[in-house]
Write a protein that holds these residues in place. Structure first.
Motif, PDB file in Angstrom:
ATOM      1  N   MET A   1       5.849   2.130  15.336  1.00  0.00           N
ATOM      2  CA  MET A   1       4.462   2.429  14.964  1.00  0.00           C
ATOM      3  C   MET A   1       3.919   3.586  15.795  1.00  0.00           C
ATOM      4  O   MET A   1       3.248   4.478  15.288  1.00  0.00           O
ATOM      5  N   ASP A   5       2.634   7.231  14.431  1.00  0.00           N
ATOM      6  CA  ASP A   5       1.326   7.797  14.763  1.00  0.00           C
ATOM      7  C   ASP A   5       1.475   9.215  15.297  1.00  0.00           C
ATOM      8  O   ASP A   5       0.723  10.126  14.933  1.00  0.00           O
ATOM      9  N   CYS A  27       5.410   4.516   4.636  1.00  0.00           N
ATOM     10  CA  CYS A  27       5.320   3.398   5.587  1.00  0.00           C
ATOM     11  C   CYS A  27       4.736   2.153   4.924  1.00  0.00           C
ATOM     12  O   CYS A  27       5.185   1.031   5.173  1.00  0.00           O
ATOM     13  N   LYS A  28       3.736   2.351   4.081  1.00  0.00           N
ATOM     14  CA  LYS A  28       3.131   1.207   3.393  1.00  0.00           C
ATOM     15  C   LYS A  28       4.130   0.584   2.420  1.00  0.00           C
ATOM     16  O   LYS A  28       4.251  -0.659   2.341  1.00  0.00           O
ATOM     17  N   TYR A  31       7.439  -0.608   4.867  1.00  0.00           N
ATOM     18  CA  TYR A  31       7.230  -1.486   6.026  1.00  0.00           C
ATOM     19  C   TYR A  31       5.919  -2.269   5.971  1.00  0.00           C
ATOM     20  O   TYR A  31       5.644  -3.074   6.852  1.00  0.00           O
ATOM     21  N   ASN A  32       5.130  -2.001   4.941  1.00  0.00           N
ATOM     22  CA  ASN A  32       3.842  -2.683   4.770  1.00  0.00           C
ATOM     23  C   ASN A  32       2.923  -2.495   5.973  1.00  0.00           C
ATOM     24  O   ASN A  32       2.258  -3.421   6.447  1.00  0.00           O
ATOM     25  N   ILE A  33       2.880  -1.282   6.487  1.00  0.00           N
ATOM     26  CA  ILE A  33       1.959  -0.898   7.551  1.00  0.00           C
ATOM     27  C   ILE A  33       1.295   0.418   7.179  1.00  0.00           C
ATOM     28  O   ILE A  33       1.790   1.157   6.320  1.00  0.00           O
ATOM     29  N   PRO A  35       0.185   3.493   9.373  1.00  0.00           N
ATOM     30  CA  PRO A  35       0.056   4.125  10.691  1.00  0.00           C
ATOM     31  C   PRO A  35      -1.107   5.107  10.740  1.00  0.00           C
ATOM     32  O   PRO A  35      -1.443   5.741   9.743  1.00  0.00           O
ATOM     33  N   ARG A  37      -4.219   4.949  10.672  1.00  0.00           N
ATOM     34  CA  ARG A  37      -5.133   4.772   9.526  1.00  0.00           C
ATOM     35  C   ARG A  37      -6.482   5.443   9.755  1.00  0.00           C
ATOM     36  O   ARG A  37      -7.017   6.126   8.869  1.00  0.00           O
ATOM     37  N   SER A  60      -5.305  -0.452   2.322  1.00  0.00           N
ATOM     38  CA  SER A  60      -5.902  -1.222   3.415  1.00  0.00           C
ATOM     39  C   SER A  60      -6.371  -2.584   2.927  1.00  0.00           C
ATOM     40  O   SER A  60      -6.211  -3.595   3.622  1.00  0.00           O
ATOM     41  N   LEU A  63      -3.673  -5.082   2.824  1.00  0.00           N
ATOM     42  CA  LEU A  63      -3.261  -5.590   4.135  1.00  0.00           C
ATOM     43  C   LEU A  63      -4.334  -6.417   4.827  1.00  0.00           C
ATOM     44  O   LEU A  63      -4.039  -7.461   5.420  1.00  0.00           O
ATOM     45  N   TYR A  64      -5.571  -5.952   4.764  1.00  0.00           N
ATOM     46  CA  TYR A  64      -6.629  -6.546   5.591  1.00  0.00           C
ATOM     47  C   TYR A  64      -7.749  -7.217   4.804  1.00  0.00           C
ATOM     48  O   TYR A  64      -8.640  -7.815   5.402  1.00  0.00           O
TER      49      TYR A  64
END
Length: 217
Positions: A1, A5, A27-28, A31-33, A35, A37, A60, A63-64
């Motif tokens: 991560m 970044d 990445c999304k 890896y489902n992240i 970076p 953001r 986003s 994920l959140y």
């Protein structure tokens, strides 16, 4: 991560937003992240790339959650001094933001000595469902800290001003009494607890000082 970044920051610094965006999407997907953001969102806001910004919000949200993502978006607009856009986001019908989220954002702004952003968040959240008690609390604390612990009479700071007044015999206490803060516009005694700094304590001799939050007329 951390490496992601760093790579994204390099792309943005070089002005290659397309490469940065492609890395975010990859990445999304893989890896489902997401970076970097916040940095990506702020860059998209600067460039007014609403299409990619909406895609970022959608990722986003996956994920959140929607409410967290919309509040984050509003804060990204605040970071870029886009108060009107932040307000429109916070006015989203049914938006529910946890008080802890508001507190964490304000705490970060205070730690980074970004008083203007707390002021802008206060302005953007006016008339919305956001619990603004923490915004008032951290804003007052920021004013006290940036002025070496003292609040001036009738000093206007953007969205609000702080007015010092005597309690008129009510709640007279020791020099360690916690100040009480009012928001005249909302007609509510907020009863906010603020760190009692040494200079405030010395000002409280003979009775508790009261600070009133009000918008300038």
């Amino acid at each position: 991560m951390i490496n992601q970044d760093f790579s994204l920051k390099k792309f943005i610094k070089a002005g290659d937003l397309d490469a940065a965006w492609a890395s975010v999407v990859k990445c999304k997907r893989n890896y489902n992240i997401i970076p970097f953001r916040k940095g990506i969102a702020r860059e998209l806001i600067k460039r007014e790339d609403t299409n990619k910004l909406q895609q970022l919000v959608d990722m986003s949200t996956d994920l959140y959650g929607e409410h967290n993502s919309l509040f984050d978006l509003a804060c990204f607009f605040v970071d870029e001094e886009r108060v009107k856009e932040a307000k429109r986001v916070l006015e989203t019908p049914g938006l529910r933001v946890r008080s802890e989220s508001v507190s964490e954002v304000c705490k970060y702004y205070l730690r980074e000595k970004q008083t203007k952003r707390i002021e802008d968040l206060l302005a953007a959240s006016a008339g919305t469902s956001i619990d603004r008690r923490f915004v008032y609390e951290y804003l007052l604390e920021a004013y006290m800290v940036t002025d070496c612990g003292r609040a001036h009479d009738d000093v206007v700071h953007g969205d609000v001003s702080i007015t010092e007044s005597k309690a008129g015999g009510r709640h007279t206490g020791t020099q360690h009494s916690t100040p009480v803060f009012y928001d005249r516009q909302e007609h509510v005694n907020l009863g906010l607890r603020v760190l009692v700094l040494s200079s405030v304590e010395s000002m409280s001799e003979g009775g508790t000082k009261y600070y009133e939050l009000r918008r300038p007329s």
